[in-house]
Design a protein around this motif. Structure first.
Motif, short mmCIF file in Angstrom:
data_model
loop_
_atom_site.label_atom_id
_atom_site.label_comp_id
_atom_site.label_asym_id
_atom_site.label_seq_id
_atom_site.Cartn_x
_atom_site.Cartn_y
_atom_site.Cartn_z
N UNK A 543 52.00 76.04 76.13
CA UNK A 543 52.49 74.82 76.80
C UNK A 543 51.93 75.05 78.42
N UNK A 544 51.74 75.64 78.82
CA UNK A 544 51.06 75.74 79.56
C UNK A 544 48.88 74.39 78.95
N UNK A 545 48.54 74.82 78.14
CA UNK A 545 47.68 74.05 77.18
C UNK A 545 48.33 72.49 77.40
N UNK A 546 49.61 72.54 76.64
CA UNK A 546 49.97 70.83 76.69
C UNK A 546 49.98 70.49 77.80
N UNK A 547 50.90 70.53 79.62
CA UNK A 547 50.98 70.52 79.94
C UNK A 547 49.71 69.92 81.22
N UNK A 548 48.89 70.98 81.13
CA UNK A 548 47.47 71.10 81.76
C UNK A 548 46.55 69.53 80.77
N UNK A 549 46.42 69.34 79.88
CA UNK A 549 45.98 68.05 78.96
C UNK A 549 46.59 66.89 79.28
N UNK A 550 48.01 66.54 79.81
CA UNK A 550 48.78 66.02 80.65
C UNK A 550 48.15 65.11 82.30
N UNK A 551 47.95 66.50 82.79
CA UNK A 551 47.56 66.73 84.61
C UNK A 551 46.44 65.85 84.40
N UNK A 552 45.49 66.84 83.09
CA UNK A 552 44.65 66.37 82.96
C UNK A 552 43.59 64.56 83.18
N UNK A 553 45.00 64.28 81.86
CA UNK A 553 44.41 62.86 81.47
C UNK A 553 45.52 62.32 83.03
N UNK A 554 46.02 62.79 83.75
CA UNK A 554 46.41 61.38 84.65
C UNK A 554 45.65 61.83 85.69
N UNK A 555 45.14 63.14 86.21
CA UNK A 555 43.89 62.73 87.31
C UNK A 555 42.38 62.04 86.83
N UNK A 556 42.22 61.71 85.80
CA UNK A 556 40.94 61.39 85.37
C UNK A 556 40.81 59.86 85.06
N UNK A 557 42.61 59.40 84.71
CA UNK A 557 42.64 58.11 84.43
C UNK A 557 42.20 57.63 86.27
#
Length: 566
Positions: A543-557
Motif C-alpha cells: 500500500x505504501x508503494x502504490x501510494x508512493x507511485x501516485x505521489x511521485x507521479x503527481x509531483x512529476x506532472x
C-alpha cells in the motif's frame, strides 16, 4: 598478559610496605617467571613504562641469538621516542633510519614496532604512539580511537584488538596479540627482542646506591639474559634482554594464505533434501561429501537444500551494523558470505549445502541448531532462478518499495531524502511469529519512509500550491496538503497518505517495545486480520508503494507543467 586484567604487571611495579616482603621483592626472584609466562600469553608486552618497570621491544633478524650476540645486546639503551631523523653535517645532510644509536651493532638492522611521538599542539596529552606502517599494512590493522588500539575484523566479523595501548596508574603499557605478530615475524624472518629494566627501591626514602652492592649475571633462562645488582635493605636493579621466537613458520603462513590447510577445517552435517537419491538424510557439507552435476557418483548433489526455522535469521537482524541481510544473501563484514537463501511457502528458510560449506564452522553450528525436516519444497523464486536459470519477474512489495526509493535518491528528489542510504538495506520482512521482530521492522520501515520526508520543503510547497498549512502540521499532513494542492480530491489525498499514517501510528505504539494495552490490541488485530506478521507487513509495504507511485507521479506532472509554463 591478559588484556583486560593487567594485575600481574601492576603488582610487580609496586613496592611492598612490609620489610621482609620488600627484601624478597628486591631479590627479583619473580622476574624470570613473569617474563617467561608472559611471553606465552595471548598478548605480549612490547612497551611498559611504570614505576620500577621498563620494557621495550624491537624485531631483529631470526639468526640473532644470545650465545653469539648476548654481550652486544646487553649494551642496548633506547626508547620508542627515537625514530627516523634528519642529520646534517657542515656540508651534507641525510636521513638516518631508526635503531642506529642504540648501543648495539646487532640492532642497526632491527625493525622498530612502535614510535612514540610528541606534539605540543595537542590540546590533551601531547605524547602519543604510532605503529610501524609496514607492520599494520601487512597485517591489515586499523586504529580505532574509542578502543585505543589497532584492530582488525576476525573470522566472525567482530572487532579484535591486536595492538593495544593501556593507560595505567603511573604510566603506560602496549601489548600486541602474539599470533598476529607471529605472522609478521614469520613472513619477515624476524623475532621479538625485549629489553627490560626493573629498578626496585622505596620511593620517597631512596637516597642513592651506596657500597655493598652484589652484582651478578644470572644463568640464561628461556631465551633471557639478565644482569642483577642487589643492595640489601636499599633496593636492586636488573637489566636484560629476552628473545621470543614466533610460534608460526613461514611455510604455515604460506599455507594459510593459499588456503592449503582448508582440509583441516571442521564441517557440520545437516538434515537435507537429497534429490539425487530421493531421500531426506543428514549430510555433511564438507568437500567430498557432495558432488556437482557433472560428477558421476552416488553422493548427494552439493545443491541439496537444507531447511531451517525462520529464527535462524534473527541473529543477523539483531546486529545490522555487523551483518548485511540482502533479499537473497547474507554478508558478515570482512568475514564470510552466504551466497543464497530464501523462504518457502511453509515459512522455512532454506539454503544449499555448498553455500553452508563456505561459512566458518561456528556459523554452521548456529544454522544447525535451527535445522529441521522440510515442510515444503524450495520457494518458487529459488527454483526458477537457481535451477531453471530464469529471471522471476513477480511483484514483491518490499523490494519494489525499496527500488522506488532508490530512484528518488538517484533523481535527487527534494521532498524525500535519506542522509543514510544504508537504511534501505536495513528493512526486511518479519519472518517469525515474534511481535518484537515485527515491531523492529515497523520502526525500520517508518524511519525509512516517513522520516525521509522533508518537512521544510513540503511546507513551502504546500504554500506555493495555495494551501494554508498550520504551524503544527508535520510531514504527513503537509504531504496530504500538497496532494490537495496538486488537484487530488481531499478524500483521495487522505487515502493516498493513509498507509503512511498507519505505519507511523504503529511505530508510535510499539516504540521501545512498550507493549501497552493499545499496542497489544493492535498486535492482536493484525494477527486476526492477516494471520501472520509477515503478511501484514507485506500488505503495508504494497500500500505504501502504490501510494508512493501516485505521489511521485503527481509531483512529476506538476514539475513538467511548471517547466512548460516557463
Amino acid at each position: 598478559m591478559d588484556l583486560l586484567n593487567p594485575e600481574k604487571l601492576i603488582a610487580i611495579s609496586q613496592a611492598p610496605n612490609d620489610s621482609e616482603a620488600f627484601d624478597e621483592w628486591c631479590s627479583q626472584n619473580d622476574i624470570l617467571p613473569f617474563l617467561s609466562e608472559e611471553a606465552e600469553d595471548e598478548y605480549v608486552l612490547i612497551y611498559v613504562s611504570l614505576d620500577h618497570v621498563y620494557m621495550y621491544a624491537l624485531l631483529v633478524p631470526d639468526d640473532v641469538n644470545l650465545e653469539d650476540h648476548g654481550n652486544d645486546l646487553m649494551g642496548w639503551s633506547s626508547n620508542p621516542f627515537s625514530g627516523w631523523s634528519l642529520v646534517a653535517s657542515q656540508d651534507d645532510v641525510w636521513i638516518e633510519r631508526p635503531c642506529q644509536s642504540e648501543g648495539s651493532e646487532v640492532l642497526k638492522t632491527a625493525t622498530q614496532i612502535i614510535f612514540g611521538r610528541s606534539f605540543e599542539g595537542h590540546t590533551s596529552d601531547s605524547s602519543y604512539f604510532e605503529v610501524n606502517q609496514e607492520i599494520i599494512q601487512v597485517l591489515d590493522l586499523h586504529y580505532v580511537s574509542e578502543r585505543n588500539a589497532w584492530c582488525r575484523l576476525d573470522q566472525h566479523g567482530d572487532i579484535e584488538d591486536c595492538i593495544s595501548v593501556l593507560d595505567l596508574k603511573g604510566g603506560r603499557a602496549i601489548l600486541v596479540k602474539a599470533n598476529v605478530l607471529d605472522k609478521y615475524c614469520a613472513a619477515s624472518r624476524t623475532k621479538l627482542l625485549r629489553m627490560f629494566d626493573f629498578t626496585r627501591y622505596r620511593k620517597g626514602s631512596f637516597s642513592g646506591w651506596g657500597n655493598g652492592q652484589d652484582e651478578s649475571d644470572l644463568p640464561k633462562h628461556d631465551g633471557i639474559a639478565m644482569r642483577l645488582t642487589v643492595q640489601p635493605g636499599v633496593g636492586s636493579y636488573s637489566r636484560g634482554v629476552q628473545l621470543i621466537e614466533p610460534k608460526m613458520s613461514a611455510s604455515s603462513v604460506c599455507s594459510e594464505t593459499w588456503g592449503i590447510n582448508d582440509d583441516q577445517r571442521e564441517y557440520a552435517s545437516f538434515i537435507a533434501q537429497d534429490w539425487k537419491n530421493k531421500r531426506i538424510a543428514e549430510i555433511s557439507c564438507a568437500p567430498g561429501a557432495t558432488v556437482n552435476y557433472f560428477t558421476e557418483s552416488d553422493l548427494p548433489f552439493e545443491l541439496s537444500p537444507a531447511y531451517f526455522r525462520p529464527e535462524v535469521l534473527s541473529k543477523y537482524k539483531a546486529d545490522r551494523q555487523k551483518y548485511t541481510l540482502e533479499d537473497r544473501s547474507i554478508t558478515c563484514r570482512g568475514a564470510w558470505y552466504l551466497k543464497s537463501y530464501d523462504i518457502n511457502e511453509a515459512g522455512q528458510v532454506h539454503t544449499y549445502l555448498v553455500d553452508l560449506r563456505q561459512l566458518p564452522y561456528e556459523e554452521q553450528l548456529h544454522w544447525k541448531q535451527f535445522n529441521e525436516l522440510p515442510k515444503a519444497g524450495l520457494s518458487k523464486r529459488a527454483f526458477t532462478t537457481d535451477f531453471e536459470g530464469q529471471w522471476r519477474d513477480e511483484y514483491d512489495a518490499l523490494p519494489a518499495l525499496k527500488s522506488r526509493l532508490r530512484e528518488l535518491i538517484k533523481a535527487k528528489c527534494p521532498w524525500w531524502d535519506l542522509p543514510n542510504t544504508d537504511q534501505i538495506q536495513e528493512v526486511h520482512y518479519p519472518v517469525t511469529a515474534s511481535r518484537d521482530e515485527w515491531a523492529n521492522e515497523i520502526m525500520a520501515l517508518d524511519q525509512l519512509v516517513v522520516e525521509g520526508l522533508n518537512q521544510k520543503w513540503l511546507k513551502a510547497k504546500a504554500v506555493e500550491l495555495g494551501q494554508k498549512p498550520s504551524a503544527t502540521m508535520r510531514q504527513l499532513k503537509l504531504l496530504e496538503a500538497c496532494m490537495v494542492g496538486l488537484g487530488f480530491e481531499e478524500e483521495h489525498a487522505h487515502g493516498l497518505i493513509s498507509p503512511f499514517h498507519e505505519l507511523h501510528n504503529l511505530r508510535s505504539l510499539v516504540r521501545g517495545h512498550r507493549w501497552g494495552s493499545d499496542a497489544a490490541s493492535e498486535s492482536k488485530r493484525v494477527l486476526h486480520e492477516f494471520g501472520e506478521y509477515k503478511i501484514h507487513f507485506k500488505s503495508l509495504c504494497q500500500r505504501c508503494d502504490e501510494s508512493l507511485e501516485l505521489i511521485v507521479a503527481g509531483f512529476s506532472e506538476h514539475e513538467i507543467a511548471a517547466q512548460g509554463g516557463n
